[in-house]
Write a protein that holds these residues in place. Structure first.
Motif, mmCIF file in Angstrom:
data_model
loop_
_atom_site.group_PDB
_atom_site.id
_atom_site.type_symbol
_atom_site.label_atom_id
_atom_site.label_comp_id
_atom_site.label_asym_id
_atom_site.label_seq_id
_atom_site.Cartn_x
_atom_site.Cartn_y
_atom_site.Cartn_z
ATOM 1 N N GLU A 46 0.861 -1.176 0.000
ATOM 2 C CA GLU A 46 0.000 0.000 0.000
ATOM 3 C C GLU A 46 0.902 1.233 0.000
ATOM 4 O O GLU A 46 1.708 1.415 0.914
ATOM 5 C CB GLU A 46 -0.918 0.019 1.222
ATOM 6 N N THR A 49 0.645 4.735 2.978
ATOM 7 C CA THR A 49 0.060 4.476 4.296
ATOM 8 C C THR A 49 0.769 3.383 5.097
ATOM 9 O O THR A 49 0.937 3.510 6.312
ATOM 10 C CB THR A 49 -1.420 4.097 4.157
ATOM 11 N N ASP A 50 1.181 2.294 4.432
ATOM 12 C CA ASP A 50 1.732 1.160 5.177
ATOM 13 C C ASP A 50 3.221 1.350 5.475
ATOM 14 O O ASP A 50 3.964 1.938 4.674
ATOM 15 C CB ASP A 50 1.535 -0.136 4.395
ATOM 16 N N LEU A 51 3.632 0.817 6.616
ATOM 17 C CA LEU A 51 5.024 0.890 7.036
ATOM 18 C C LEU A 51 5.651 -0.496 6.977
ATOM 19 O O LEU A 51 5.017 -1.502 7.297
ATOM 20 C CB LEU A 51 5.122 1.434 8.465
ATOM 21 N N TYR A 52 6.924 -0.533 6.586
ATOM 22 C CA TYR A 52 7.667 -1.790 6.458
ATOM 23 C C TYR A 52 9.017 -1.627 7.146
ATOM 24 O O TYR A 52 9.511 -0.510 7.338
ATOM 25 C CB TYR A 52 7.859 -2.147 4.978
ATOM 26 N N TYR A 60 10.126 2.120 6.916
ATOM 27 C CA TYR A 60 9.947 2.966 5.735
ATOM 28 C C TYR A 60 8.542 2.796 5.153
ATOM 29 O O TYR A 60 7.854 1.812 5.408
ATOM 30 C CB TYR A 60 10.998 2.632 4.670
ATOM 31 N N ASN A 61 8.132 3.787 4.385
ATOM 32 C CA ASN A 61 6.946 3.650 3.548
ATOM 33 C C ASN A 61 7.349 3.858 2.092
ATOM 34 O O ASN A 61 8.483 4.255 1.805
ATOM 35 C CB ASN A 61 5.816 4.603 3.974
ATOM 36 N N SER A 63 6.255 5.639 -1.545
ATOM 37 C CA SER A 63 5.394 6.603 -2.224
ATOM 38 C C SER A 63 5.312 6.342 -3.722
ATOM 39 O O SER A 63 4.333 6.732 -4.371
ATOM 40 C CB SER A 63 5.889 8.029 -1.980
ATOM 41 N N GLY A 159 10.262 6.934 -1.247
ATOM 42 C CA GLY A 159 9.450 6.953 -0.047
ATOM 43 C C GLY A 159 10.160 7.720 1.046
ATOM 44 O O GLY A 159 10.970 8.618 0.774
ATOM 45 N N TYR A 161 11.733 7.226 5.387
ATOM 46 C CA TYR A 161 12.080 6.257 6.422
ATOM 47 C C TYR A 161 12.427 6.997 7.703
ATOM 48 O O TYR A 161 12.726 8.200 7.707
ATOM 49 C CB TYR A 161 13.240 5.368 5.976
ATOM 50 N N ASN A 168 12.308 11.803 10.255
ATOM 51 C CA ASN A 168 11.690 11.224 9.058
ATOM 52 C C ASN A 168 12.412 11.783 7.831
ATOM 53 O O ASN A 168 12.447 13.000 7.617
ATOM 54 C CB ASN A 168 10.201 11.564 9.011
#
Length: 255
Positions: A46, A49-52, A60-61, A63, A159, A161, A168
């Motif tokens: 996603e 919105t989603d974080l990994y 990180y996400n 974009s 994205g 992180y 951020n």
């Protein structure tokens, strides 16, 4: 003598008939769809919105995720290859555009295939912009060109992180070849999980899982704290390109 003549005449008729049959035999063609499923830990991603979390413990996400698929070849069990027409064989997969993740290939020779080969990016023979008039507008519209002289971006991954200090921070990874001095084009061959049957009346799909986290954690481990902006980079871009070549896996076929 008459009997011999009759036998010879009969043989000539049979040979002529076989020849005519061969001449009237025509090849038949079908379609196949390549369904690219971008995932992290087998789950669909996603954007925003989603974080990994990567193996360097960086959260990180994502974009933006785009990459170029090219030079598709289907391979039969006996090694015979069907090469998709090169002038039609460049595609852009954009996570943000659902339809782009399903690539429909038409005019595929009917038969049974056990492997698929394709490129990630643009090969040197077409670098930077030779013979790709059909694909250039797509690359331009999606900002997948550095410039007319520098050529294509093969993968765009962006994205933010959380850095070790808690801040951020944005990251940017753009991988491509840099002239003829650094060739980051990768060609991969995948075993199909079952035989792909191409027929005139059907349009099977090959589901290809794309393990996005291998950009960070493939054959090479990459930490964003070490380098969070990679573009024309002779040290880090070849390592990321090697990771990209390890992302793809054919997981299922719907015949």
């Amino acid at each position: 003598m008459k009997k011999t003549t009759y036998i010879l005449f009969t043989i000539l008729i049979i040979i002529s008939s076989c020849k005519n049959d061969d001449e009237t035999t025509t090849e038949t063609f079908g379609t196949v769809v390549l369904d690219f499923k971008n995932t992290i830990k087998t789950n669909g991603i996603e954007l925003i919105t989603d974080l990994y979390t990567n193996s360097s413990n960086e959260v990180y996400n994502i974009s933006e995720l785009k990459y170029i698929i090219s030079n598709v070849v289907l391979i039969q069990a006996n090694g015979e290859e069907f090469t998709y027409p090169v002038d039609r064989s460049y595609f852009l997969v954009n996570e943000e555009v659902l339809d782009s993740k399903k690539i429909k290939l038409s005019d595929i020779k009917t038969g049974e295939y056990t492997k698929i080969r394709f490129g990630i990016g643009v090969d040197q023979s077409k670098y930077p912009l030779n013979g790709m008039a059909n694909f250039i507008p797509t690359a331009e519209e999606n900002a997948m060109l550095w410039s007319w002289s520098a050529g294509y971006i093969f993968l765009k991954f962006e994205g933010s992180y959380t850095a070790n200090d808690g801040a951020n921070t944005d990251f940017l990874i753009h991988i491509g070849s840099h002239g003829t001095t650094l060739d980051n084009y990768k060609q991969i061959t995948l075993d199909l999980p079952e035989t792909l049957v191409i027929q005139e009346s059907k349009s099977p799909e090959i589901a290809i899982n794309v393990d996005v986290e291998k950009i960070f954690d493939g054959p090479n481990t990459h930490s964003l704290e070490q380098k969070n902006s990679i573009q024309v980079d002779p040290e880090f871009s070849p390592k990321i390109a090697e990771n990209i070549g390890d992302m793809f896996n054919a997981v299922s076929i719907s015949n």
